[in-house]
Design a protein around this motif. Sequence first.
Motif, PDB file in Angstrom:
ATOM      1  N   VAL A 108     -10.859  12.928  12.543  1.00 33.94           N
ATOM      2  CA  VAL A 108     -10.873  11.676  11.789  1.00 33.94           C
ATOM      3  C   VAL A 108     -10.534  11.982  10.331  1.00 33.94           C
ATOM      4  CG1 VAL A 108     -12.246   9.679  11.098  1.00 33.94           C
ATOM      5  CG2 VAL A 108     -12.635  10.750  13.341  1.00 33.94           C
ATOM      6  N   SER A 109      -9.509  11.324   9.835  1.00 35.14           N
ATOM      7  CA  SER A 109      -9.089  11.489   8.443  1.00 35.14           C
ATOM      8  C   SER A 109      -9.704  10.371   7.619  1.00 35.14           C
ATOM      9  CB  SER A 109      -7.554  11.446   8.357  1.00 35.14           C
ATOM     10  OG  SER A 109      -7.124  11.536   7.024  1.00 35.14           O
ATOM     11  N   GLU A 111     -11.056   8.195   4.332  1.00 33.33           N
ATOM     12  CA  GLU A 111     -10.431   7.777   3.079  1.00 33.33           C
ATOM     13  C   GLU A 111     -10.786   8.750   1.950  1.00 33.33           C
ATOM     14  OE1 GLU A 111      -9.854   3.726   0.379  1.00 33.33           O
ATOM     15  OE2 GLU A 111     -11.388   3.801   1.956  1.00 33.33           O
ATOM     16  N   GLN A 135      -5.649  12.294  16.410  1.00 29.05           N
ATOM     17  CA  GLN A 135      -5.943  12.001  15.013  1.00 29.05           C
ATOM     18  C   GLN A 135      -6.282  10.520  14.865  1.00 29.05           C
ATOM     19  OE1 GLN A 135      -2.523  13.497  15.416  1.00 29.05           O
ATOM     20  NE2 GLN A 135      -3.480  15.499  15.501  1.00 29.05           N
ATOM     21  N   LEU A 137      -6.878   7.759  12.001  1.00 25.35           N
ATOM     22  CA  LEU A 137      -6.524   7.613  10.593  1.00 25.35           C
ATOM     23  C   LEU A 137      -7.443   6.597   9.925  1.00 25.35           C
ATOM     24  CD1 LEU A 137      -2.660   7.685  11.077  1.00 25.35           C
ATOM     25  CD2 LEU A 137      -4.243   9.585  10.706  1.00 25.35           C
ATOM     26  N   GLY A 138      -8.537   7.097   9.396  1.00 25.61           N
ATOM     27  CA  GLY A 138      -9.532   6.258   8.735  1.00 25.61           C
ATOM     28  C   GLY A 138     -10.641   5.838   9.673  1.00 25.61           C
ATOM     29  N   ARG A 143      -9.145   2.889   4.713  1.00 25.05           N
ATOM     30  CA  ARG A 143      -7.820   3.473   4.728  1.00 25.05           C
ATOM     31  C   ARG A 143      -7.909   4.951   5.129  1.00 25.05           C
ATOM     32  NH1 ARG A 143      -3.731   1.361   1.914  1.00 25.05           N
ATOM     33  NH2 ARG A 143      -3.133   3.418   1.079  1.00 25.05           N
ATOM     34  N   PRO A 144      -6.810   5.510   5.646  1.00 26.08           N
ATOM     35  CA  PRO A 144      -6.847   6.928   6.010  1.00 26.08           C
ATOM     36  C   PRO A 144      -6.748   7.823   4.791  1.00 26.08           C
ATOM     37  CG  PRO A 144      -4.659   6.045   6.399  1.00 26.08           C
ATOM     38  CD  PRO A 144      -5.522   4.876   6.004  1.00 26.08           C
ATOM     39  N   TYR A 167       0.583  11.946   7.538  1.00 21.21           N
ATOM     40  CA  TYR A 167       0.089  10.580   7.492  1.00 21.21           C
ATOM     41  C   TYR A 167      -0.706  10.370   6.205  1.00 21.21           C
ATOM     42  CZ  TYR A 167       0.740  11.310  12.537  1.00 21.21           C
ATOM     43  OH  TYR A 167       1.254  11.640  13.764  1.00 21.21           O
ATOM     44  N   GLY A 168      -0.837   9.123   5.817  1.00 20.85           N
ATOM     45  CA  GLY A 168      -1.694   8.795   4.692  1.00 20.85           C
ATOM     46  C   GLY A 168      -0.948   8.677   3.384  1.00 20.85           C
ATOM     47  N   ARG A 185      -3.574   3.073  14.276  1.00 21.17           N
ATOM     48  CA  ARG A 185      -4.390   4.010  13.498  1.00 21.17           C
ATOM     49  C   ARG A 185      -4.924   5.170  14.343  1.00 21.17           C
ATOM     50  NH1 ARG A 185      -2.063   2.637   9.929  1.00 21.17           N
ATOM     51  NH2 ARG A 185      -2.696   1.714   7.941  1.00 21.17           N
TER      52      ARG A 185
END
Length: 253
Positions: A108-109, A111, A135, A137-138, A143-144, A167-168, A185
Motif C-alpha cells: 500500500v502506497s 499519501e 500495489q 495506490l493510497g 491520494r497515493p 505511480y503517484g 487504484r
Amino acid sequence: MSLRATARIVAAPDGSLPVLESDGPLALRRTRAPGPYTRVTVVGAMSAPLGGDRLLLEAEVRDGARLLVDSAAATVALPGVDSAPATYDLRLTVGEGAELRWLPEQLVSAEGSELRMRTTVELAEGARLVLREEQILGRHGERPGTLATRLTVRRAGRPLLDQELGYGPGAPGGWDGPAVLGGHRATGQLLVVDPAFLAEGGERGEPVESRLLGEHAVLVPLAGPAALVTAVAPDALALRRALDEGLELLAPK
C-alpha cells in the motif's frame, strides 16, 4: 530516524531452513505449509518502510527445494522524518529443479510516502517460479504516494522479463490516464515460469495462449516457458480475484 535491515531465507530440498534470519521490521517465521512446500511468513515487526529506510530481503531456494513465502499482512509505505525515498529490495534465487512461490499480501502506497522497490530473480534452467505483486495506490479516501517498482527476471543467465513502473505524484505524467490505470487504484501482476510450458503434449504441455480474465486483466505468454497476468481493479479484493483466476489457470496447487 531511518533504518537499514537485511533478512535472509535459505531453503534446502529436505524441507529444512539452514538460514532464517530476521532483521528490524522483517520478522521471518516458519509456518505450517500446504502440500510439499516449506513455508515462511513475513511478519511486520514495526512500521516500515518509512522515508529513508533501506530494506533487503534475500531468499535462496537450493536445487530441488520447494519454498512458499507469504506475509501476515499488507506492507504499508509511509512518510517518515527523513525526506529521502525508502528502498525495498528483494533478491530471489531458485536452483535447478526447485520451486519458489512468492505470494505476499499487498503493498500500500500511503499519501506522502516515496518508495523504490526492486525485485531481482535468478532462475536455473529447470526452476519454477510463481510470483505475485499487488500495489494499492493510497488508503481509503487518500491520494497515493510516489511508488517506483522494477522487476527483473533472468533464467539460465538470460533475460526473461525486465519492466519498470511508476505511480503517484512523483511519477512521469500519464500514469493515471486511460492508457495506464484509467482511474483505478489497484494494480498487480502474476508471473509464472515453468519448464512444463515448453513440453509437447500432456495436460500442461500446450503453449500458453493470450486471453482476457474479466474486464481489466489479461494473460499473455512470454518469450520462454513463462506467462504473465497483468490486472488493474477498483480495489484490492477485485484485484486479488483476477490474479487468483490466473493462478488457478497457470499454477494450480
